[in-house]
Design a protein around this motif. Structure first.
Motif, PDB file in Angstrom:
ATOM      1  N   VAL A  30       0.852  -1.187   0.000  1.00 17.14           N
ATOM      2  CA  VAL A  30       0.000   0.000   0.000  1.00 17.14           C
ATOM      3  C   VAL A  30       0.884   1.232   0.000  1.00 17.14           C
ATOM      4  CG1 VAL A  30      -1.929   1.084   1.175  1.00 17.14           C
ATOM      5  CG2 VAL A  30      -1.317  -1.274   1.744  1.00 17.14           C
ATOM      6  N   SER A  31       0.650   2.103  -0.956  1.00 14.93           N
ATOM      7  CA  SER A  31       1.345   3.382  -0.920  1.00 14.93           C
ATOM      8  C   SER A  31       0.477   4.349  -0.111  1.00 14.93           C
ATOM      9  CB  SER A  31       1.558   3.902  -2.345  1.00 14.93           C
ATOM     10  OG  SER A  31       1.824   5.278  -2.290  1.00 14.93           O
ATOM     11  N   PHE A  32       0.989   4.728   1.031  1.00 16.82           N
ATOM     12  CA  PHE A  32       0.210   5.611   1.916  1.00 16.82           C
ATOM     13  C   PHE A  32      -0.147   6.908   1.176  1.00 16.82           C
ATOM     14  CE2 PHE A  32      -1.306   7.925   5.475  1.00 16.82           C
ATOM     15  CZ  PHE A  32      -1.524   7.034   6.504  1.00 16.82           C
ATOM     16  N   ILE A  70      -6.295   1.206   5.367  1.00 17.15           N
ATOM     17  CA  ILE A  70      -5.217   0.212   5.480  1.00 17.15           C
ATOM     18  C   ILE A  70      -5.583  -0.856   6.516  1.00 17.15           C
ATOM     19  CG2 ILE A  70      -2.808  -0.142   6.211  1.00 17.15           C
ATOM     20  CD1 ILE A  70      -2.211   2.647   4.988  1.00 17.15           C
ATOM     21  N   ILE A  80       3.433  -1.216   3.979  1.00 17.13           N
ATOM     22  CA  ILE A  80       3.067   0.169   3.690  1.00 17.13           C
ATOM     23  C   ILE A  80       4.307   0.932   3.225  1.00 17.13           C
ATOM     24  CG2 ILE A  80       2.033   2.276   4.625  1.00 17.13           C
ATOM     25  CD1 ILE A  80       0.805   0.452   6.831  1.00 17.13           C
ATOM     26  N   ASP A  81       4.186   1.531   2.051  1.00 16.32           N
ATOM     27  CA  ASP A  81       5.269   2.328   1.445  1.00 16.32           C
ATOM     28  C   ASP A  81       4.984   3.777   1.836  1.00 16.32           C
ATOM     29  OD1 ASP A  81       6.742   3.881  -0.397  1.00 16.32           O
ATOM     30  OD2 ASP A  81       6.367   2.543  -2.089  1.00 16.32           O
ATOM     31  N   THR A  82       5.809   4.317   2.739  1.00 15.22           N
ATOM     32  CA  THR A  82       5.470   5.647   3.244  1.00 15.22           C
ATOM     33  C   THR A  82       6.706   6.462   3.643  1.00 15.22           C
ATOM     34  OG1 THR A  82       3.955   6.826   4.741  1.00 15.22           O
ATOM     35  CG2 THR A  82       5.042   4.864   5.626  1.00 15.22           C
ATOM     36  N   ILE A 104      -3.150   1.451  12.491  1.00 16.33           N
ATOM     37  CA  ILE A 104      -2.570   0.422  11.607  1.00 16.33           C
ATOM     38  C   ILE A 104      -1.738  -0.626  12.354  1.00 16.33           C
ATOM     39  CG2 ILE A 104      -2.665   1.797   9.488  1.00 16.33           C
ATOM     40  CD1 ILE A 104       0.138   2.578   9.787  1.00 16.33           C
TER      41      ILE A 104
END
Ligand code: ATP
Ligand code: MG
Length: 184
Positions: A30-32, A70, A80-82, A104
């Protein structure tokens, strides 16, 4: 997974996903930022790079809505990509503030870094993004801010932080270190 822009998060994640899929694990990345932008679009924003220029209070509302989405993911592994922080006109504000962490509940943090000179040149060669003014001194300052912010996340949640150096031309090596560290 956190890291300042251009450090190589998305590149590393595609390797990690390939590895997990080869081992028949259910995984979601998931890209935040993308989730936040999706929510913002529903509210009239049209440019992704405008997101970090909204008033911090507005960005915090969008962060919360993205975190709630999420929390609904059901895959075995959710990555998570953040960013550990976002540069805003009001200063650096946390990408993973306590109220988001409580929603999360991350089990692990990966903090990706690279040599400042490499990050600088990766940013300069990416023409798809509208970047803020790039200087080497600023990249170094951002790496310092990242390490402080992610340490705070560890203290709040009790979850460990693995620091990974994404060396030039060594994406596979860095991806393997992450996989081994978390036991993916
Ligand atoms: P952002 O936060 O802006 O999304 P990011 O951390 O996801 O950035 P990437 O888009 O993965 O960064 O990588 C930035 C650029 O650096 C890309 O062109 C990518 O191919 C290159 N890159 C990433 N890791 C390495 C590496 N180890 N060696 C050489 N180039 C790399
Ligand atoms: Mg990315």
């Amino acid at each position: 997974m956190v890291g300042i822009p251009g450090v190589g998060k998305t590149t590393l994640l595609s390797k990690i996903v390939d590895h997990l899929k080869d081992h028949d694990r259910s995984v979601s990345v998931v890209s935040f930022g993308t989730l936040m932008f999706d929510v913002a679009k529903e509210n009239g924003l049209s440019d992704r790079d405008e997101l970090r220029k909204l008033p911090v209070s507005r960005q915090q509302e969008l962060q919360k809505m993205a975190a709630e989405k999420i929390a609904e993911y059901t895959e075995e592994v959710v990555i998570i990509d953040t960013h550990a922080f976002i540069s805003s006109p009001e200063g650096y504000y946390p990408g993973l503030p306590e109220h988001v962490l409580k929603i999360i509940k991350p089990t692990n943090f990966i903090s990706v870094s690279a040599k400042p000179e490499e990050i600088y040149s990766r940013r300069m060669s990416d023409e798809t993004r509208l970047r803020d003014k790039i200087t080497l001194a600023n990249v170094k300052k951002e790496l310092d801010a990242q390490s402080g912010m992610i340490s705070a996340c560890a203290v709040i949640t009790g979850s460990p932080v693995k620091h990974i150096l994404n060396r030039e031309g060594k994406v596979d090596e860095a991806a393997d270190k992450i996989i081994n560290a978390i036991g993916l």
